[in-house]
Scaffold this active site. Structure first.
Site, mmCIF file in Angstrom:
data_model
loop_
_atom_site.group_PDB
_atom_site.id
_atom_site.type_symbol
_atom_site.label_atom_id
_atom_site.label_comp_id
_atom_site.label_asym_id
_atom_site.label_seq_id
_atom_site.Cartn_x
_atom_site.Cartn_y
_atom_site.Cartn_z
ATOM 1 C CB SER A 96 -0.913 0.010 1.234
ATOM 2 O OG SER A 96 -0.146 -0.138 2.414
ATOM 3 C CB THR B 36 -42.148 24.106 -4.991
ATOM 4 O OG1 THR B 36 -43.363 24.534 -5.596
ATOM 5 C CG2 THR B 36 -41.868 24.980 -3.770
ATOM 6 C CG HIS B 37 -43.477 20.604 -7.453
ATOM 7 N ND1 HIS B 37 -43.558 19.284 -7.080
ATOM 8 C CD2 HIS B 37 -44.056 21.321 -6.451
ATOM 9 C CE1 HIS B 37 -44.195 19.206 -5.920
ATOM 10 N NE2 HIS B 37 -44.496 20.433 -5.513
ATOM 11 C CB SER C 84 -17.820 24.163 -27.161
ATOM 12 O OG SER C 84 -17.901 23.338 -28.315
ATOM 13 C CE LYS D 96 -22.256 24.721 -25.607
ATOM 14 N NZ LYS D 96 -23.465 24.234 -24.996
ATOM 15 C CG ASN E 188 -19.975 24.709 -22.379
ATOM 16 O OD1 ASN E 188 -21.032 25.195 -22.778
ATOM 17 N ND2 ASN E 188 -19.179 24.011 -23.157
ATOM 18 C CD GLU F 1 -21.826 21.260 -17.225
ATOM 19 O OE1 GLU F 1 -22.841 21.449 -17.887
ATOM 20 O OE2 GLU F 1 -20.702 21.160 -17.746
ATOM 21 C CD GLN G 235 -2.603 -2.626 2.707
ATOM 22 O OE1 GLN G 235 -1.874 -2.922 3.625
ATOM 23 N NE2 GLN G 235 -2.435 -3.090 1.476
HETATM 24 N N1 ARG Z 1 -0.926 -1.414 5.787
HETATM 25 C C1 ARG Z 1 -1.768 -1.916 6.811
HETATM 26 C C2 ARG Z 1 -3.103 -1.185 6.797
HETATM 27 O O1 ARG Z 1 -3.213 -0.207 6.176
HETATM 28 C C3 ARG Z 1 -1.121 -1.709 8.138
HETATM 29 C C4 ARG Z 1 -1.469 -2.740 9.137
HETATM 30 C C5 ARG Z 1 -0.983 -4.064 8.670
HETATM 31 N N2 ARG Z 1 -1.077 -5.009 9.703
HETATM 32 C C6 ARG Z 1 -0.920 -6.303 9.489
HETATM 33 N N3 ARG Z 1 -0.996 -7.065 10.476
HETATM 34 N N4 ARG Z 1 -0.684 -6.770 8.294
HETATM 35 O O2 ARG Z 1 -4.059 -1.606 7.422
#
Ligand code: ARG
Length: 460
Positions: free
Chosen positions: A26, A158-159, A280, A286, A288, A293, A325
């Site tokens: 991660s 309204t509506h 555009s 145009k 926009n 949006e 995670q």
């Molecule tokens: N990267 C993990 C998370 O975001 C951290 C905790 C991981 N813990 C574990 N026991 N693998 O949750």
């Protein structure tokens, strides 16, 4: 991208498969937690030394190395390795690289399970303050606009049908009320998330003689969490923030929808500055309202983040599971999107002109003071249901004869009800209609000015 020996490799015979490393990592998104991860580790090391779990000397070495790592990351001198599992591993690995074995003492009485909750709580605590500041800027801006447009009358709908005339200021203050509640929700959320999770360790707490209150004090948490299993298992504070963010987006989106509609040629109520619109590629004429949006569109994205976190948590067995995670990307996305949208919306609205003439003209149409006539009759003792019917007939007569309520003669009025008097002409004036609603919550100038004052007081 084999990373070599894992900190947890003791019981393993085989190296992790490469695609498993990639799959479980991660670091590409949680690296933004680095200042909080390091801040938490410094507090933890300080507490460990205070409790003689590590020596003062060891803590000093750890703290100074962590501070240097922080500086290096900030200067861009430290490159995160895509092979590192997460932010905790990346920082710890670097620490051990810099000070050797002593670095390995930092993780005493701690698990990544409580560490990650700490990082996210610290992150969100900081970000919520920024979101609240952005909300306050928007609120201040709307108050200025409400003051500026205090004389502007627009058709209230309204509506999607013209209903009754209102002050444009009253319209602005409607959003001011919504945003004020949004800020209350953010403050509630900020209060509930401000709890120290560290000490829960993996799920059961630790046998080492920690002092959680000390860590809490260093990190400015007014409280420590009261149940270690709850601490590592739940992410309700993330769901709560994204929900609060979703409501902010929903409110912005509705405001944007009106701006989009009102900038059409058919309405012509507003002109958003060139700087906050786009053209555009094919139609040269145009201009926009793309910013409005996109804010409307990005609302769906933040709802998606909310659904992601709600679905992630549903059915997870106690306590920590790696699923958790997946909490960070929706959270980061919601934080970033809400901040971006608030910032640009406030700028855009500051650079938007409201066309009072067109609004007034539109408010005159659609028999928007019909209710005032019914209330006038009710004031003369006619039961409201009966009055409603009489005015309905007047409107039908106007439609049939292509007339407005303001160009009927008194005689014509009297044909529908004998007790109409000359003052009816005054009753159907827009200013009169607006100012007759002079009670808390009404659109009369006096009521709106009073509310503006209250808002100004609470914002300062
Ligand atoms: N990267 C993990 C998370 O975001 C951290 C905790 C991981 N813990 C574990 N026991 N693998 O949750």
């Amino acid at each position: 991208m084999a990373t070599g020996k894992k900190p947890w490799s003791g019981r393993f015979q085989k190296a992790t498969a490469e695609n498993v490393e990639t799959f479980t990592s991660s670091i590409h998104y949680d690296q933004r937690l680095y200042p909080y991860d390091i801040e938490g580790s410094i507090a933890h090391a300080t507490m460990l030394a205070g409790q003689k779990i590590i020596s003062k000397n060891e803590a000093a070495k750890i703290v100074s190395a962590l501070k240097n790592i922080l500086k290096d990351i900030e200067k861009g001198k430290f490159k995160f390795n895509p092979a590192d599992e997460d932010i905790h591993m990346a920082v710890e690995k670097e620490l051990i690289k810099r000070i050797g074995e002593t670095g390995g003492k930092l993780h005493s009485a701690r698990s990544r399970n409580d560490q990650i909750v700490l990082d996210v709580r610290l992150f969100l605590r900081t970000e919520i303050k920024i979101v609240i500041d952005l909300m306050n800027s928007l609120q201040a801006c709307l108050i200025e606009m409400a003051k500026k447009e205090i004389k502007t009358i627009m058709p209230g709908y309204t509506h999607m049908q013209k209903a009754q005339p209102v002050l444009l200021s009253h319209y602005f203050l409607a959003f001011e009320e919504m945003f004020a509640r949004d800020v209350q929700r953010l403050n509630d959320c900020a209060g509930r998330l401000n709890v120290l999770p560290l000490g829960a360790a993996a799920l059961a707490g630790t046998g080492l003689p920690i002092d959680r209150n000390r860590t809490a004090k260093i990190l400015n948490f007014p409280e420590v969490s009261k149940n270690s299993m709850d601490t590592v298992a739940d992410r309700d504070f993330i769901a709560e923030f994204i929900f609060a963010g979703s409501l902010i987006m929903m409110h912005l989106s509705r405001f944007c929808e009106d701006l989009v509609l009102w900038s059409s040629d058919e309405f012509g109520f507003v002109e958003i500055s060139d700087a906050y619109t786009t053209g555009s590629s094919i139609m040269p004429q145009k201009k926009n309202p793309d910013v409005a949006e996109l804010i409307r569109g990005k609302t769906g994205r933040v709802y998606g983040d909310l659904f992601a976190i709600m679905t992630l948590l549903k059915g997870l067995p106690m306590t920590y599971n790696r699923d958790l995670q997946e909490d960070k990307e929706p959270l980061f996305d919601a934080v970033d999107t809400v901040k971006d949208c608030l910032q640009i919306f406030t700028e855009m609205i500051k650079h938007t002109q409201f066309n009072a003439g067109k609004m007034f003209f539109a408010a005159q149409g659609g028999f928007s003071t019909a209710t005032d006539i019914a209330e006038y009759l009710a004031g003369k003792g006619v039961p409201f249901r009966r009055a409603h019917e009489i005015v309905g007939k007047i409107v039908a007569y106007c439609l049939k004869n292509k007339k407005g309520l303001d160009n009927l003669t008194l005689k014509e009025y009297q044909e529908f009800y004998k007790d109409f008097t000359a003052d009816i002409k005054n009753i159907i004036k827009l200013e009169k209609a607006v100012n007759s609603r002079n009670h808390t919550g009404g659109t009369a100038t006096a009521a709106v000015l009073k509310r503006i004052k209250e808002f100004e007081k609470s914002l300062n």
